[in-house]
Design an enzyme around this catalytic site. Structure first.
Site, PDB file in Angstrom:
ATOM      1  N   ARG A  40      41.278  82.988  53.331  1.00  0.00           N
ATOM      2  CA  ARG A  40      42.585  82.503  53.795  1.00  0.00           C
ATOM      3  C   ARG A  40      43.489  83.714  53.925  1.00  0.00           C
ATOM      4  NH1 ARG A  40      47.562  80.908  51.459  1.00  0.00           N
ATOM      5  NH2 ARG A  40      48.579  79.226  52.633  1.00  0.00           N
ATOM      6  N   SER A 109      42.757  69.217  53.987  1.00  0.00           N
ATOM      7  CA  SER A 109      43.808  69.107  52.958  1.00  0.00           C
ATOM      8  C   SER A 109      44.425  67.718  53.014  1.00  0.00           C
ATOM      9  CB  SER A 109      44.967  70.064  53.251  1.00  0.00           C
ATOM     10  OG  SER A 109      44.510  71.330  53.496  1.00  0.00           O
ATOM     11  N   LYS A 138      52.060  78.351  48.478  1.00  0.00           N
ATOM     12  CA  LYS A 138      52.379  77.394  49.539  1.00  0.00           C
ATOM     13  C   LYS A 138      53.836  76.998  49.338  1.00  0.00           C
ATOM     14  CE  LYS A 138      50.491  75.059  52.915  1.00  0.00           C
ATOM     15  NZ  LYS A 138      50.150  75.689  54.145  1.00  0.00           N
TER      16      LYS A 138
HETATM   17  C1  LIG Z   1      40.592  73.823  49.543  1.00  0.00           C
HETATM   18  C2  LIG Z   1      41.843  73.915  50.300  1.00  0.00           C
HETATM   19  N1  LIG Z   1      42.757  72.933  50.172  1.00  0.00           N
HETATM   20  C3  LIG Z   1      43.914  73.001  50.840  1.00  0.00           C
HETATM   21  C4  LIG Z   1      44.179  74.058  51.693  1.00  0.00           C
HETATM   22  C5  LIG Z   1      45.443  74.125  52.494  1.00  0.00           C
HETATM   23  O1  LIG Z   1      45.218  73.946  53.889  1.00  0.00           O
HETATM   24  P1  LIG Z   1      46.492  73.778  54.853  1.00  0.00           P
HETATM   25  O2  LIG Z   1      47.255  72.592  54.414  1.00  0.00           O
HETATM   26  O3  LIG Z   1      46.007  73.824  56.242  1.00  0.00           O
HETATM   27  O4  LIG Z   1      47.349  75.057  54.543  1.00  0.00           O
HETATM   28  P2  LIG Z   1      46.961  76.580  54.826  1.00  0.00           P
HETATM   29  O5  LIG Z   1      45.978  76.998  53.774  1.00  0.00           O
HETATM   30  O6  LIG Z   1      46.349  76.692  56.181  1.00  0.00           O
HETATM   31  O7  LIG Z   1      48.231  77.323  54.685  1.00  0.00           O
HETATM   32  C6  LIG Z   1      43.208  75.058  51.811  1.00  0.00           C
HETATM   33  N2  LIG Z   1      43.380  76.110  52.619  1.00  0.00           N
HETATM   34  N3  LIG Z   1      42.048  74.959  51.118  1.00  0.00           N
HETATM   35  C1  LIG Z   2      46.659  76.982  50.151  1.00  0.00           C
HETATM   36  C2  LIG Z   2      47.108  75.805  49.396  1.00  0.00           C
HETATM   37  N1  LIG Z   2      47.002  74.523  49.876  1.00  0.00           N
HETATM   38  C3  LIG Z   2      47.475  73.630  49.051  1.00  0.00           C
HETATM   39  C4  LIG Z   2      47.496  72.186  49.326  1.00  0.00           C
HETATM   40  O1  LIG Z   2      47.869  71.438  48.446  1.00  0.00           O
HETATM   41  O2  LIG Z   2      47.106  71.816  50.409  1.00  0.00           O
HETATM   42  S1  LIG Z   2      48.063  74.298  47.618  1.00  0.00           S
HETATM   43  C5  LIG Z   2      47.674  75.836  48.143  1.00  0.00           C
HETATM   44  C6  LIG Z   2      47.936  77.059  47.348  1.00  0.00           C
HETATM   45  C7  LIG Z   2      46.971  77.258  46.224  1.00  0.00           C
HETATM   46  O3  LIG Z   2      47.241  78.496  45.655  1.00  0.00           O
HETATM   47  P1  LIG Z   2      47.550  78.702  44.113  1.00  0.00           P
HETATM   48  O4  LIG Z   2      46.279  78.457  43.395  1.00  0.00           O
HETATM   49  O5  LIG Z   2      47.976  80.153  44.040  1.00  0.00           O
HETATM   50  O6  LIG Z   2      48.632  77.784  43.733  1.00  0.00           O
END
Ligand SMILES: Cc1ncc(COP(=O)(O)OP(=O)(O)O)c(N)n1
Ligand SMILES: Cc1nc(C(=O)O)sc1CCOP(=O)(O)O
Ligand SMILES: [Mg+2]
Length: 304
Positions: A40, A109, A138
């Site tokens: 990512r 997601s 996020k």
């Molecule tokens: C395992 C996993 N879960 C959630 C996310 C988040 O995807 P998304 O809502 O498209 O947000 P971005 O990561 O693209 O900013 C994820 N990447 N992986």
């Molecule tokens: C990339 C992303 N997606 C989310 C979702 O809920 O869809 S939360 C998230 C961030 C996860 O990072 P951390 O472990 O540093 O909180």
């Protein structure tokens, strides 16, 4: 049927490890037991992303775990990833399936039970459930709280992983709400020891799964079942060249536990070291053998 069997999902986050390379940090996470890895990076250009994706493809193959690309099915294809992760705003789920084919892993997601059920219907292989807690990774995305984790544990039938603000300090709450898979960025890649953060989370997941099954967790049991199916973690264990007791050794054992068996040392008094660190016996089944790893198996002979 496609197998998707993971406990700990690790996502890259290079802003959390200035001064350390992607390879260094993700290798540590894999060494600590990451079961699935996602690339990512929201700002890198296409060429840079492809380079990172190829690096992670190589590393994840070495460790025998699946590799997922965030947001971009074309990049997933180009880098020979196992699949793609798409969010609610990304859309294109059906197109991604058409493009990547039935064997690809497609993750979606979700931030509510309604979205989870829609993602199941759309043919997702797994869903993300989050953000459970507010997270800098996020920003601005409201937390879904443990309530959605509880709902997911009751109603979601496909694999689902809790994500968002999760680390060793609060994982117990998430597991207590019914999660059996955890995903993290900052708590792992931003940690002084990504391997140790992974080990802690994996141990907590294993314990929670054991409690859920109403039995004491026996570390070797899951592996034994996977082994009976000829696989490790649902993915074929490739032969790797390690250094065993100072000499070259090729093995398809996959884990330290199997290596001990392979050497006919099961049940014997052994101290095992991997890359200079003593590995406690209860972690042997989770200690994956990787190319170039220096393993010492010291066998104590009886006597005073
Ligand atoms: C395992 C996993 N879960 C959630 C996310 C988040 O995807 P998304 O809502 O498209 O947000 P971005 O990561 O693209 O900013 C994820 N990447 N992986
Ligand atoms: C990339 C992303 N997606 C989310 C979702 O809920 O869809 S939360 C998230 C961030 C996860 O990072 P951390 O472990 O540093 O909180
Ligand atoms: Mg996205």
């Amino acid at each position: 049927m496609k197998k998707l069997d993971f406990g700990l999902y690790v996502i890259t986050g290079e802003n959390y490890h200035p001064g350390r390379t992607l390879e260094e940090v993700m290798r540590e996470a894999l060494h600590g037991g990451a079961d699935i890895v996602q690339l990512r990076h929201k700002t890198a250009k296409k060429d840079e992303l492809l380079e990172k994706a190829r690096l992670l493809r190589r590393l994840t193959r070495e460790y025998g775990v699946p590799f997922i690309v965030n947001d971009d099915p074309e990049l997933a294809l180009e880098a020979e990833a196992d699949g793609v992760h798409l969010g609610q705003e990304d859309g294109g789920w059906r197109e991604a399936r058409e493009r990547l084919g039935p064997d690809a892993i497609i993750g979606i997601s979700t931030h509510s039970l309604e979205q989870a059920l829609a993602a199941e219907d759309a043919g997702a292989d797994y869903i993300g459930v989050g953000p459970v807690f507010p997270t800098e990774t996020k920003p601005g995305r409201p937390a879904v709280t443990l309530e959605y984790v509880r709902q997911a544990s009751r109603h979601v039938r496909i694999p689902w992983v809790a994500i968002g603000g999760i680390g060793p300090h609060n994982a117990q709450q998430v597991l207590g709400a019914g999660a059996t898979r955890l995903c993290a960025v900052s708590a792992i890649v931003g940690s002084a020891s990504p391997a140790q953060a992974c080990r802690e989370l994996k141990a907590m997941i294993a314990a929670a799964r054991g409690r859920r099954n109403g039995q004491a967790y026996e570390a070797g049991r899951e592996l034994a079942a996977a082994r009976a199916a000829g696989e490790t973690n649902g993915w074929a264990a490739a032969a790797v060249d390690i250094v065993l007791n100072g000499g070259p050794h090729r093995t398809a054992a996959g884990t330290l536990e199997r290596l001990v068996e392979e050497r006919g040392l099961s049940g014997r008094r052994i101290v095992a070291e991997a890359d200079g660190q003593i590995v406690p016996r209860e972690e042997w089944s989770r200690c994956r053998l990787r190319r170039g790893m220096a393993v010492e198996l010291v066998h104590f002979v009886g006597g005073g």
